[in-house]
Design a protein around this motif. Structure first.
Motif, short mmCIF file in Angstrom:
data_model
loop_
_atom_site.label_atom_id
_atom_site.label_comp_id
_atom_site.label_asym_id
_atom_site.label_seq_id
_atom_site.Cartn_x
_atom_site.Cartn_y
_atom_site.Cartn_z
N PRO A 36 -6.79 1.77 -1.74
CA PRO A 36 -5.75 2.39 -0.85
C PRO A 36 -6.42 2.54 0.81
CG PRO A 36 -5.12 3.56 -2.74
CD PRO A 36 -6.12 2.66 -3.08
N ASP A 37 -7.43 2.49 0.45
CA ASP A 37 -8.14 2.88 1.66
C ASP A 37 -8.29 1.36 2.90
OD1 ASP A 37 -8.52 5.76 1.49
OD2 ASP A 37 -10.76 4.76 0.83
N GLN A 38 -7.41 0.50 2.14
CA GLN A 38 -7.83 -1.26 2.59
C GLN A 38 -6.20 -1.11 2.88
OE1 GLN A 38 -10.26 -4.41 2.00
NE2 GLN A 38 -10.04 -3.77 0.02
N THR A 39 -6.03 -1.89 4.18
CA THR A 39 -4.98 -2.70 3.71
C THR A 39 -4.84 -4.46 3.37
OG1 THR A 39 -5.09 -3.78 6.23
CG2 THR A 39 -3.81 -1.60 6.23
N VAL A 40 -3.89 -4.82 2.85
CA VAL A 40 -4.00 -6.56 2.68
C VAL A 40 -4.04 -6.83 3.19
CG1 VAL A 40 -2.74 -7.58 1.16
CG2 VAL A 40 -1.79 -5.53 0.24
N GLY A 41 -3.94 -6.74 4.89
CA GLY A 41 -4.35 -7.63 5.20
C GLY A 41 -6.03 -7.41 5.55
N LYS A 42 -6.51 -6.34 6.13
CA LYS A 42 -7.90 -6.05 6.11
C LYS A 42 -8.43 -7.05 4.74
CE LYS A 42 -8.58 -3.82 9.82
NZ LYS A 42 -9.07 -4.47 10.78
N LEU A 43 -7.90 -7.39 3.54
CA LEU A 43 -8.49 -7.80 2.30
C LEU A 43 -9.20 -8.67 2.58
CD1 LEU A 43 -9.85 -7.72 -0.72
CD2 LEU A 43 -7.34 -7.82 -1.43
N LEU A 44 -7.64 -9.86 3.37
CA LEU A 44 -7.52 -11.25 3.08
C LEU A 44 -8.40 -10.96 3.95
CD1 LEU A 44 -3.66 -11.53 3.33
CD2 LEU A 44 -5.44 -12.78 1.87
N GLU A 45 -8.79 -10.85 5.64
CA GLU A 45 -9.26 -11.46 6.29
C GLU A 45 -11.04 -11.05 5.38
OE1 GLU A 45 -10.68 -9.33 10.99
OE2 GLU A 45 -9.37 -8.76 9.81
N SER A 46 -11.33 -10.28 4.92
CA SER A 46 -12.57 -9.85 4.64
C SER A 46 -13.07 -11.26 3.44
CB SER A 46 -12.87 -8.84 3.72
OG SER A 46 -12.15 -8.64 2.63
N LYS A 47 -12.10 -12.02 3.06
CA LYS A 47 -12.07 -12.97 1.35
C LYS A 47 -11.72 -14.11 2.46
CE LYS A 47 -12.30 -10.78 -1.94
NZ LYS A 47 -13.16 -10.16 -2.73
N GLY A 48 -11.01 -14.00 3.61
CA GLY A 48 -11.30 -15.20 4.81
C GLY A 48 -10.07 -16.07 4.02
N ALA A 49 -9.11 -15.40 3.51
CA ALA A 49 -7.73 -16.52 3.06
C ALA A 49 -6.39 -15.25 3.76
CB ALA A 49 -8.26 -15.63 1.66
N ARG A 50 -5.57 -16.31 3.56
CA ARG A 50 -4.18 -16.21 4.35
C ARG A 50 -2.94 -16.80 2.87
NH1 ARG A 50 -0.15 -19.04 6.90
NH2 ARG A 50 -1.20 -21.16 6.29
N VAL A 51 -1.82 -15.77 3.41
CA VAL A 51 -1.00 -15.61 2.26
C VAL A 51 -0.26 -16.19 3.16
CG1 VAL A 51 1.12 -15.04 1.03
CG2 VAL A 51 -1.06 -13.27 1.64
N VAL A 52 0.09 -18.09 2.38
CA VAL A 52 1.16 -19.20 2.77
C VAL A 52 2.50 -18.37 2.72
CG1 VAL A 52 1.97 -21.31 3.09
CG2 VAL A 52 -0.68 -20.84 2.56
N HIS A 53 2.94 -17.80 1.15
CA HIS A 53 4.11 -17.65 0.94
C HIS A 53 3.63 -17.14 -0.09
CE1 HIS A 53 8.39 -17.98 0.89
NE2 HIS A 53 7.79 -18.61 -0.76
N PHE A 54 4.91 -15.63 -0.57
CA PHE A 54 4.83 -15.30 -1.98
C PHE A 54 6.37 -15.68 -2.44
CE2 PHE A 54 5.95 -11.53 0.82
CZ PHE A 54 6.46 -11.42 -0.09
N THR A 55 6.89 -15.59 -3.50
CA THR A 55 8.65 -15.54 -3.87
C THR A 55 7.61 -13.63 -5.07
OG1 THR A 55 8.69 -17.24 -3.92
CG2 THR A 55 10.24 -15.98 -5.52
N ARG A 56 9.56 -13.31 -4.91
CA ARG A 56 8.75 -11.53 -5.96
C ARG A 56 10.42 -12.15 -6.57
NH1 ARG A 56 10.68 -6.58 -6.91
NH2 ARG A 56 9.30 -4.80 -7.86
N PHE A 57 10.65 -12.30 -7.70
CA PHE A 57 11.83 -11.70 -8.21
C PHE A 57 12.07 -10.88 -9.14
CE2 PHE A 57 12.56 -16.71 -8.28
CZ PHE A 57 13.88 -16.38 -6.85
N GLU A 58 12.81 -9.90 -9.43
CA GLU A 58 13.62 -8.70 -10.47
C GLU A 58 14.28 -9.00 -10.72
OE1 GLU A 58 12.92 -4.37 -10.50
OE2 GLU A 58 12.33 -4.85 -8.99
N VAL A 59 14.61 -9.14 -12.54
CA VAL A 59 16.08 -9.03 -12.74
C VAL A 59 17.20 -8.36 -12.50
CG1 VAL A 59 16.84 -8.46 -14.99
CG2 VAL A 59 14.96 -10.00 -15.38
N GLY A 60 18.06 -9.05 -12.05
CA GLY A 60 19.17 -8.47 -11.98
C GLY A 60 19.70 -7.63 -11.02
N GLU A 61 18.57 -8.18 -9.51
CA GLU A 61 18.40 -7.33 -8.50
C GLU A 61 19.68 -7.36 -7.55
OE1 GLU A 61 14.28 -7.49 -5.57
OE2 GLU A 61 14.73 -9.25 -6.47
#
Length: 292
Positions: A247-272
Motif C-alpha cells: 500500500p505504500d506505492q500506487t499501482v501506477g508506480k508499480l507498473l512504472e518500475s516494471k516497465g509495464a502498461r495495463v492495456v485493458h482489464f475486465t472485472r465481472f462480479e456475479v449479479g452486479e
C-alpha cells in the motif's frame, strides 16, 4: 402475414425463447402475441416461458484461456440460486459457453447465442433446455474476449468474481498480481484519462458546492476542490490506487518500475447491478389472507 421485428422482440423478452421460435409462433397466431404464447406452451415451452421472467442474480463467472496464454474469455452466466450454480448441469453448460467464446470470437451476445455447442444445439436452445430441466431461469449475461501478443492473465475469486488483464511489458506474475488487486479494489478505469469528462465535471460541481460551505476564500476553495478531485480519480482508477500487496506505492508506480502498461482489464462480479428478489413471507401471508 408480415411480423414486425418489434413484435418478435416483445415475445422473445416475455418468453425467453429463440427469435425463430417466436417468429414461427407469431406467424401461426397471425400476430396475436397472447395466442403466440399459447402456441409456444403447446410446443412444450411453457416451463421455460414461466421461468424466463424471474430474476437471475446468482450464477458464476467462468474463464477460459488458450494453452499459449494468448487468448482468453471471461463470461458471466446467471441463475436464480447458488445451489443450481454449483450443480453439474449448470457448470457443464457454463464451461462449454466460455469455450465457444474463446474459440469462435462472437462479436456480441446475439452472436454467442447462435453458436453451436457439442450437442448440435445452439447456445440459446441449450439454455432453454437447461431452464426446463433445472426449473430456474438461466441467462448468459455478458462476456469479454482477449487476444494479444503481450501478457494475459486471469484470476477467479471462487466463482463469483473474475478478472482478466492484458499487459504490455511486465510478466505473468505481475499480471496475476494485478488481477488479484482488481478483484479486491474494483477500479472503474485504468487511468484518469479514460474517465468520462461529463462525470468528472459532475463530481467537480458536487465538490465545489461542498467546499463553499467551508467559508474559505475562493482561491482556497479551488485548491480544495482540485485536491479532492485528484483523490477521487485515484480511488476509481487502477493506476491511482494503493497496490494491495504494498500500500505504500500506487499501482501506477508499480507498473512504472516494471516497465509495464495495463492495456485493458475486465472485472465481472456475479449479479452486479441486478436487483435480487427479497422474499417477505409475512407480507405474502398477509396478502393471501386479505385476498381470501
Amino acid at each position: 402475414m408480415a411480423i414486425s421485428a418489434q413484435l418478435v422482440k416483445d415475445l422473445r423478452e416475455r418468453t425467453g425463447a429463440g427469435m425463430m421460435e417466436c417468429k414461427k409462433a407469431l406467424v401461426e397466431a397471425e400476430g396475436d402475441i397472447e395466442a403466440a404464447v399459447e402456441v409456444m406452451r403447446k410446443r412444450g415451452l411453457a416451463k421455460a416461458d414461466k421461468k424466463a421472467g424471474r430474476v437471475a442474480a446468482e450464477g458464476a463467472i467462468i474463464i477460459a484461456q488458450s494453452d499459449d496464454a494468448r487468448r482468453g474469455a471471461i463470461v458471466e452466466i446467471n441463475c436464480e440460486t447458488d445451489f443450481v450454480a454449483a450443480g453439474d448441469d449448470f457448470k457443464g453448460f457454463a464451461d462449454e459457453v466460455a469455450q465457444r467464446v474463446l474459440e469462435d470470437a462472437p462479436e456480441d451476445l446475439d452472436g454467442l447465442m447462435a453458436l453451436k455447442l457439442a450437442s448440435g444445439d445452439d447456445v440459446e436452445t441449450a439454455q432453454k433446455a437447461l431452464i426446463a430441466k433445472i426449473g430456474e431461469n438461466v441467462q448468459v449475461r455478458r462476456f469479454a474476449r482477449y487476444e494479444t501478443s503481450g501478457v494475459l492473465a486471469s484470476y477467479l475469486h471462487g466463482s463469483r468474481i473474475g478478472v482478466m488483464v492484458e499487459l504490455e511489458g511486465g510478466d505473468e506474475d505481475l499480471a496475476r498480481d494485478l488481477c488479484m488487486h482488481i478483484a479486491a479494489s474494483n477500479p472503474v478505469h485504468v487511468t484518469p484519462d479514460e474517465v468520462d469528462e461529463a462525470l468528472v465535471a459532475k463530481e467537480r460541481d458536487i465538490l465545489v458546492e461542498q467546499a463553499k460551505d467551508s467559508g474559505k476564500p475562493a482561491e482556497i476553495v479551488e485548491k480544495m476542490v482540485e485536491g479532492r478531485l485528484r483523490k477521487w480519480l485515484g480511488e476509481i482508477t487502477l493506476v491511482g490506487q494503493p497496490f494491495v500487496k504494498d500500500p505504500d506505492q500506487t499501482v501506477g508506480k508499480l507498473l512504472e518500475s516494471k516497465g509495464a502498461r495495463v492495456v485493458h482489464f475486465t472485472r465481472f462480479e456475479v449479479g452486479e447491478g441486478k436487483e435480487k428478489k427479497q422474499e417477505n413471507f409475512a407480507e405474502e401471508v398477509a396478502a393471501q389472507v386479505k385476498g381470501s
